[in-house]
Design an enzyme around this catalytic site. Structure first.
Site, PDB file in Angstrom:
ATOM      1  N   ASP A 109     -46.822  24.684 -43.374  1.00 49.88           N
ATOM      2  CA  ASP A 109     -46.900  26.119 -43.081  1.00 49.88           C
ATOM      3  C   ASP A 109     -47.482  26.953 -44.216  1.00 49.88           C
ATOM      4  O   ASP A 109     -47.341  28.181 -44.219  1.00 49.88           O
ATOM      5  CB  ASP A 109     -45.500  26.639 -42.734  1.00 49.88           C
ATOM      6  CG  ASP A 109     -45.079  26.224 -41.327  1.00 49.88           C
ATOM      7  OD1 ASP A 109     -45.917  26.333 -40.408  1.00 49.88           O
ATOM      8  OD2 ASP A 109     -43.926  25.801 -41.152  1.00 49.88           O
ATOM      9  N   ASP A 168     -48.866  25.029 -33.503  1.00 48.61           N
ATOM     10  CA  ASP A 168     -48.800  26.088 -34.520  1.00 48.61           C
ATOM     11  C   ASP A 168     -49.702  25.779 -35.725  1.00 48.61           C
ATOM     12  O   ASP A 168     -50.164  26.670 -36.422  1.00 48.61           O
ATOM     13  CB  ASP A 168     -47.369  26.271 -35.034  1.00 48.61           C
ATOM     14  CG  ASP A 168     -46.294  26.059 -33.992  1.00 48.61           C
ATOM     15  OD1 ASP A 168     -46.511  25.289 -33.030  1.00 48.61           O
ATOM     16  OD2 ASP A 168     -45.219  26.644 -34.138  1.00 48.61           O
TER      17      ASP A 168
HETATM   18  N1  GLY Z   1     -44.206  27.919 -36.259  1.00 52.22           N
HETATM   19  C1  GLY Z   1     -42.972  27.996 -35.587  1.00 52.22           C
HETATM   20  C2  GLY Z   1     -42.874  29.060 -34.551  1.00 52.22           C
HETATM   21  O1  GLY Z   1     -43.843  29.579 -34.058  1.00 52.22           O
HETATM   22  O2  GLY Z   1     -41.757  29.374 -34.221  1.00 52.22           O
END
Ligand code: GLY
Length: 393
Positions: A109, A168
């Site tokens: 992330d 994501d």
């Molecule tokens: N990346 C995790 C979410 O969108 O909750």
């Protein structure tokens, strides 16, 4: 006659209310006041505002949580529009508060965590201390790409699977494209293209909705297609559709390869034409949630989608006006009292009604920091576009 006139007047007022244009000055003035209160309630830069706990108190998280960059990033967007020195100072402070994550190789992330605050901060101030932090972060992120598999690994483990990749993850590629341009290292570019191509092949269904989690074998073959945050493995988790739409729009921006533009348009069309998309265009948390219409909306998915559509519509094509008008409708809805908080309420977040992780009963129908971030981003994009003759109605 009198009765007829009053019915007409009533209808005109309803139309005026429904089509109240977005006043970006007012929205930013409100958001800046709300975030001034947020800053007051958050003196400690190790506690990042995230959402609301079930007991109504604010939920804070630490810098290693995937959302730590959104507060600094939102402060930069507020500074960009208002030019208030206090917001710049706060943005700098909350940006540097995430710097220690630059060497974190345990998460995929880093695009969210570093590029949202440092990327925006650098774009706006050219602070020379930011690029080295970003480049270290990009190298850390790239360690999660195994060329034999051909995708960036998301989590270290998911159920029994050792190489899960979530949709994501498309959101990290913008950061890697920046790193490629800034460092001259083409590897960042190439691995992003490989990741996007494999994700397009393996995450997407024939109707252009996406799985949430795809699990890979060490040789790059797929072993399972699952969900973590959606209703079911085969459902269309709303935020996942939004991340994919945003990600492939960025892929087209960065590569100018038309296949990504086509893919982004297909995703947008799936989303906008879905029979379960409500008329205010803010989706339920999953397009296939079983109790629709008695399911929670996800304002964060609405904000991400609005922002993505406001870029996608600039690339022309027969649907460009539909994308623009749909995004405007989303922003109108989010700016209405249904979704936007009152000053000093909602733990000082801007938007209400997002869903983080419903299967885990976590952050269900709460404010969440990334909804605010993409809402502000979308407002800034709208501000540029609505003056252009091709988008003026
Ligand atoms: N990346 C995790 C979410 O969108 O909750």
């Amino acid at each position: 006659m009198k009765r007829y006139l009053s019915v007409c007047l009533f209808l005109l007022v309803q139309v005026a209310i429904a089509q109240k244009p977005i006043n970006v000055d007012n929205e930013f003035a409100f958001a800046a006041q709300q975030y001034a209160l947020m800053l007051k309630s958050h003196p400690d830069t190790t506690k990042f505002p995230q959402s609301t706990n079930p007991d109504g108190t604010v939920r804070n998280m630490s810098s290693d949580w995937w959302c730590s960059g959104f507060f600094g990033g939102s402060l930069w967007y507020l500074y960009e529009r208002t030019k208030a020195p206090a917001l710049k100072e706060a943005a700098q402070k909350w940006t540097m508060a995430v710097a220690k994550e630059q060497g974190n190789t345990g998460t995929h992330d880093l695009g969210f965590m570093l590029y949202c605050p440092f990327g925006n901060g650098y774009r706006l101030t050219k602070n020379a201390t930011y690029p080295p932090i970003l480049l270290t972060g990009a190298k850390s992120l790239a360690t999660r790409f195994d060329p034999k598999v051909g995708v960036i690994k998301s989590w270290n483990k998911f159920q029994t699977y050792d190489y899960p990749v979530i949709i994501d993850n498309m959101m990290n590629l913008e950061f890697l494209f920046w790193a490629a341009k800034t460092s001259g290292n083409k590897d960042f570019y190439n691995l992003s293209v490989t990741h996007a191509d494999n994700t397009m092949k393996n995450h997407y269904r024939p109707n252009y909705s996406s799985y949430h989690v795809v699990c890979y074998n060490p040789d790059g073959t797929v072993t399972a297609k699952k969900t973590a945050q959606g209703y079911a493995d085969n459902s269309a988790w709303a935020r996942g559709q939004a991340w994919g739409l945003y990600g492939y729009t960025v892929m087209y921006r960065e590569t100018k390869d038309k296949k990504y533009l086509d893919h982004a348009r297909h995703i947008a069309d799936f989303y906008l034409n879905h029979p379960n998309l409500p008329t205010d265009k803010i989706p339920y948390w999953d397009f296939n949630a079983p109790a629709i219409p008695n399911e929670e909306r996800d304002a964060s998915a609405g904000a991400i989608t609005a922002s993505a559509l406001l870029e996608l519509c600039t690339y022309g094509g027969p649907s460009s006006k539909i994308y623009y008008q749909s995004a405007v409708k989303m922003l109108e809805s989010l700016s209405s009292p249904t979704y936007k908080a009152n000053l000093g309420e909602n733990n000082n977040f801007i938007l209400k009604h997002s869903v983080g992780h419903k299967p885990q009963k976590s952050e269900v129908d709460t404010p969440i920091i990334y909804a605010d971030y993409y809402y502000l981003e979308a407002l800034l994009r709208y501000d540029t576009l609505h003056r252009k003759p091709e988008f003026r109605s």
